[in-house]
Design a protein around this motif. Sequence first.
Motif, PDB file in Angstrom:
ATOM      1  N   GLU A   1       0.829  -1.201   0.000  1.00  0.00           N
ATOM      2  CA  GLU A   1       0.000   0.000   0.000  1.00  0.00           C
ATOM      3  C   GLU A   1       0.870   1.259   0.000  1.00  0.00           C
ATOM      4  O   GLU A   1       2.074   1.203   0.275  1.00  0.00           O
ATOM      5  CB  GLU A   1      -0.928  -0.002   1.219  1.00  0.00           C
ATOM      6  CG  GLU A   1      -1.879  -1.185   1.290  1.00  0.00           C
ATOM      7  CD  GLU A   1      -2.940  -1.155   0.214  1.00  0.00           C
ATOM      8  OE1 GLU A   1      -3.045  -0.140  -0.491  1.00  0.00           O
ATOM      9  OE2 GLU A   1      -3.663  -2.151   0.075  1.00  0.00           O
ATOM     10  N   GLU A   2       0.245   2.401  -0.271  1.00  0.00           N
ATOM     11  CA  GLU A   2       0.994   3.640  -0.465  1.00  0.00           C
ATOM     12  C   GLU A   2       1.750   4.085   0.785  1.00  0.00           C
ATOM     13  O   GLU A   2       2.941   4.406   0.737  1.00  0.00           O
ATOM     14  CB  GLU A   2       0.041   4.741  -0.931  1.00  0.00           C
ATOM     15  CG  GLU A   2       0.682   6.108  -1.121  1.00  0.00           C
ATOM     16  CD  GLU A   2       1.703   6.155  -2.251  1.00  0.00           C
ATOM     17  OE1 GLU A   2       2.481   7.111  -2.277  1.00  0.00           O
ATOM     18  OE2 GLU A   2       1.719   5.232  -3.101  1.00  0.00           O
ATOM     19  N   ASN A   3       1.091   4.132   1.935  1.00  0.00           N
ATOM     20  CA  ASN A   3       1.766   4.583   3.150  1.00  0.00           C
ATOM     21  C   ASN A   3       2.808   3.579   3.624  1.00  0.00           C
ATOM     22  O   ASN A   3       3.839   3.958   4.174  1.00  0.00           O
ATOM     23  CB  ASN A   3       0.740   4.839   4.259  1.00  0.00           C
ATOM     24  CG  ASN A   3      -0.094   6.074   3.987  1.00  0.00           C
ATOM     25  OD1 ASN A   3       0.428   7.084   3.538  1.00  0.00           O
ATOM     26  ND2 ASN A   3      -1.385   6.006   4.239  1.00  0.00           N
ATOM     27  N   GLN A   4       2.537   2.291   3.418  1.00  0.00           N
ATOM     28  CA  GLN A   4       3.545   1.283   3.732  1.00  0.00           C
ATOM     29  C   GLN A   4       4.779   1.494   2.865  1.00  0.00           C
ATOM     30  O   GLN A   4       5.907   1.409   3.351  1.00  0.00           O
ATOM     31  CB  GLN A   4       2.972  -0.113   3.498  1.00  0.00           C
ATOM     32  CG  GLN A   4       1.896  -0.524   4.488  1.00  0.00           C
ATOM     33  CD  GLN A   4       1.170  -1.786   4.066  1.00  0.00           C
ATOM     34  OE1 GLN A   4       1.296  -2.222   2.928  1.00  0.00           O
ATOM     35  NE2 GLN A   4       0.399  -2.359   4.979  1.00  0.00           N
ATOM     36  N   ALA A   5       4.553   1.783   1.582  1.00  0.00           N
ATOM     37  CA  ALA A   5       5.672   2.021   0.670  1.00  0.00           C
ATOM     38  C   ALA A   5       6.493   3.223   1.125  1.00  0.00           C
ATOM     39  O   ALA A   5       7.731   3.182   1.104  1.00  0.00           O
ATOM     40  CB  ALA A   5       5.154   2.239  -0.751  1.00  0.00           C
ATOM     41  N   ARG A   6       5.799   4.283   1.546  1.00  0.00           N
ATOM     42  CA  ARG A   6       6.516   5.472   2.023  1.00  0.00           C
ATOM     43  C   ARG A   6       7.387   5.124   3.233  1.00  0.00           C
ATOM     44  O   ARG A   6       8.541   5.536   3.334  1.00  0.00           O
ATOM     45  CB  ARG A   6       5.516   6.566   2.387  1.00  0.00           C
ATOM     46  CG  ARG A   6       6.191   7.875   2.837  1.00  0.00           C
ATOM     47  CD  ARG A   6       5.189   8.878   3.385  1.00  0.00           C
ATOM     48  NE  ARG A   6       4.304   9.360   2.355  1.00  0.00           N
ATOM     49  CZ  ARG A   6       2.989   9.159   2.317  1.00  0.00           C
ATOM     50  NH1 ARG A   6       2.416   8.445   3.272  1.00  0.00           N
ATOM     51  NH2 ARG A   6       2.256   9.651   1.367  1.00  0.00           N
ATOM     52  N   ARG A   7       6.843   4.332   4.155  1.00  0.00           N
ATOM     53  CA  ARG A   7       7.589   3.969   5.357  1.00  0.00           C
ATOM     54  C   ARG A   7       8.783   3.087   5.014  1.00  0.00           C
ATOM     55  O   ARG A   7       9.884   3.256   5.553  1.00  0.00           O
ATOM     56  CB  ARG A   7       6.659   3.235   6.337  1.00  0.00           C
ATOM     57  CG  ARG A   7       7.323   2.918   7.698  1.00  0.00           C
ATOM     58  CD  ARG A   7       7.587   4.215   8.451  1.00  0.00           C
ATOM     59  NE  ARG A   7       8.362   4.009   9.652  1.00  0.00           N
ATOM     60  CZ  ARG A   7       7.833   3.667  10.834  1.00  0.00           C
ATOM     61  NH1 ARG A   7       6.529   3.478  10.941  1.00  0.00           N
ATOM     62  NH2 ARG A   7       8.594   3.534  11.893  1.00  0.00           N
TER      63      ARG A   7
END
Length: 405
Positions: A294-300
């Motif tokens: 997911e997008e926020n997981q990718a950012r982290r």
Amino acid sequence: MQITGALGDPDLIRLPWEVPLQDWPQHHLVDLPRGISRHVVRFARLSGKVYAIKEISERYAKREYQLLWDLARLDAPSVEPVAYVTGRENGLDAALITRHLQFSLPYRAVMSGTLRPDTLTRLLDALAVLLVRLHLNGFYWGDCSLSNTLFRRDAGAFAAYLVDAETGEMHPMISEGQRRGDIDVAHTNIFGEMLDLEAGGLLHPSIDPMDTAEDIVARYHRLWDEITQSEIIEEVDWHRVEQRIRRLNLLGFDVAEMMVRRKVGTGRLIVRPKVVDAGHHQRRLLRLTGLDVEENQARRLLNDLDGFRVAKGLRHEDEAIVAHRWLAEVFQPTVEAIPAELRGKLEPAQLFHEILDHRWFLSETANADVGLATAVTSYVDNVLVHKPDEKALLPDEDAQPVSGQ
């Protein structure tokens, strides 16, 4: 009886389609959390895969199947269509078959006891992003609600997926009237859902149903304006364009083009993002590591990758090489350190994110970095063992089925 679609599992045709879905034998089914639906919905496991089956009229089964394929081609967040069944015996309705989204939960299953304000805020943020993405793709939903949405944990937030496209319409471009109509429907539906939770004693006393309904509208408009609205700037303030692009990237959107024109008779420029795609961090992580999250997981995960690059003195090394080392030396060993019987609790990217959070908490308490290995052990022993199993895989045939909502 006829099954039409991308039929990957021949066992689907052997299901008891001559029997009403609500009367299917239990050995064909598994109990999983599901949202409120006007139709009968059941989950079946075949060849290790989980399918959601919805009984619906033939006209709407065909229509929804096609709409879900249209959304899939546009990479919009929605469940994956598999097939639809027509011509069932005894005059039974048709059925729509979709693949169950792993690790996804209906909004009621996200709650543990009373729905808290911070959880509701994250759900509304995810729903606003979903609705904006659908509208950017020209999709009119017609029945936007929390009940028609599935949620997956996405680092500290949620990612939302459309699960019911029965009332939807696909257009080359959504009209202003359709867009506002969707928002009005969302307002009405969410107000009703909050009243329902309130009546059941599942709503925190600080949450007002009407305020919540109005909040989703406000969140949607703020995001839509940020993505689509023209901005007037002075020529000397070009850095504001770069700032806007960064803001959009933080929201998870890529800007492929910027439309810039001079305002007649002035030194001002009118600037507007022209092509905006979602998944900015997702695509970068997928390109570097092959991890599809997911997008926020990718950012982290990208933040941790960047930290690894600095810590190892690899600032001048090729990004792909650094990513490969991080994957082999940090991410994979961390996930593999989780006992096999507990890995189904959460998806790997979410596990990694929560371990990083736990490491930060332990380090703050100890006033020193405790390290990843210590964090993993503590997280498993004190946090993970107490979490519910969110993996959308079913138990073995000899085991008891997962309890549903």
